[in-house]
Design an enzyme around this catalytic site. Structure first.
Site, PDB file in Angstrom:
ATOM      1  N   ARG A   5      39.177  33.019  35.447  1.00  0.00           N
ATOM      2  CA  ARG A   5      40.448  33.162  34.713  1.00  0.00           C
ATOM      3  C   ARG A   5      40.615  32.109  33.615  1.00  0.00           C
ATOM      4  O   ARG A   5      41.724  31.759  33.237  1.00  0.00           O
ATOM      5  CB  ARG A   5      41.637  33.127  35.667  1.00  0.00           C
ATOM      6  CG  ARG A   5      41.614  34.215  36.711  1.00  0.00           C
ATOM      7  CD  ARG A   5      42.895  34.198  37.521  1.00  0.00           C
ATOM      8  NE  ARG A   5      42.779  34.922  38.749  1.00  0.00           N
ATOM      9  CZ  ARG A   5      42.717  36.248  38.877  1.00  0.00           C
ATOM     10  NH1 ARG A   5      42.719  37.002  37.818  1.00  0.00           N
ATOM     11  NH2 ARG A   5      42.629  36.805  40.062  1.00  0.00           N
ATOM     12  N   ASN A  45      35.652  42.942  45.392  1.00  0.00           N
ATOM     13  CA  ASN A  45      36.027  42.036  44.310  1.00  0.00           C
ATOM     14  C   ASN A  45      36.881  42.775  43.276  1.00  0.00           C
ATOM     15  O   ASN A  45      36.443  43.088  42.172  1.00  0.00           O
ATOM     16  CB  ASN A  45      34.778  41.432  43.666  1.00  0.00           C
ATOM     17  CG  ASN A  45      35.093  40.248  42.790  1.00  0.00           C
ATOM     18  OD1 ASN A  45      36.224  40.068  42.360  1.00  0.00           O
ATOM     19  ND2 ASN A  45      34.090  39.437  42.516  1.00  0.00           N
ATOM     20  N   VAL A  46      38.104  43.051  43.670  1.00  0.00           N
ATOM     21  CA  VAL A  46      39.016  43.852  42.849  1.00  0.00           C
ATOM     22  C   VAL A  46      39.290  43.197  41.499  1.00  0.00           C
ATOM     23  O   VAL A  46      39.368  43.887  40.476  1.00  0.00           O
ATOM     24  CB  VAL A  46      40.334  44.114  43.622  1.00  0.00           C
ATOM     25  CG1 VAL A  46      41.325  44.887  42.779  1.00  0.00           C
ATOM     26  CG2 VAL A  46      40.043  44.850  44.916  1.00  0.00           C
ATOM     27  N   TYR A  97      36.040  44.124  34.500  1.00  0.00           N
ATOM     28  CA  TYR A  97      34.960  44.937  33.920  1.00  0.00           C
ATOM     29  C   TYR A  97      35.499  46.231  33.331  1.00  0.00           C
ATOM     30  O   TYR A  97      35.076  46.646  32.248  1.00  0.00           O
ATOM     31  CB  TYR A  97      33.892  45.249  34.968  1.00  0.00           C
ATOM     32  CG  TYR A  97      33.226  44.021  35.549  1.00  0.00           C
ATOM     33  CD1 TYR A  97      33.003  42.880  34.790  1.00  0.00           C
ATOM     34  CD2 TYR A  97      32.811  44.005  36.868  1.00  0.00           C
ATOM     35  CE1 TYR A  97      32.392  41.763  35.327  1.00  0.00           C
ATOM     36  CE2 TYR A  97      32.190  42.884  37.414  1.00  0.00           C
ATOM     37  CZ  TYR A  97      31.986  41.774  36.640  1.00  0.00           C
ATOM     38  OH  TYR A  97      31.378  40.684  37.167  1.00  0.00           O
TER      39      TYR A  97
END
Length: 78
Positions: free
Chosen positions: A11, A42-43, A49
Site C-alpha cells: 500500500r 489474497n483478496v 491486479y
C-alpha cells in the site's frame, strides 16, 4: 522468478512500481504478456491486479513437483 512485496511495503506503491517495471521490460523485449500467480485468499492483491486491468485465467492450473516425487522424477527415462 518469485517476487513478493513484503507486508511492511504494501500500500505504498511498490507493487505498482514493480509490475510497471516488469511490464515495461516485457514490452521492450517484444513479449505480448506477463503471467503471475496469487493465492485465492489474497483478496487485496486480486483487487489490485483487477484494477490494473489483469484478467484471471480460469482455464489454467498451477502445478508443483517437490519432495519424493521430484526426486523420483529426476531419474525418469526420457
Amino acid at each position: 522468478m518469485l517476487r513478493i512485496v513484503r507486508e511492511c511495503y504494501r500500500r505504498k506503491g511498490f507493487g505498482k512500481m514493480l509490475l510497471s517495471a516488469v511490464a515495461k521490460q516485457a514490452v521492450e523485449m517484444g513479449y505480448g504478456k506477463v503471467d503471475w500467480m496469487v493465492l485465492d485468499s489474497n483478496v487485496n492483491a486480486i483487487t489490485f491486479y483487477e484494477q490494473m486491468g489483469a484478467k484471471v485465467l480460469p482455464d489454467w492450473r498451477f502445478y508443483r513437483l517437490t519432495g519424493d516425487a521430484l526426486q523420483a522424477y529426476q531419474i525418469a527415462n526420457v
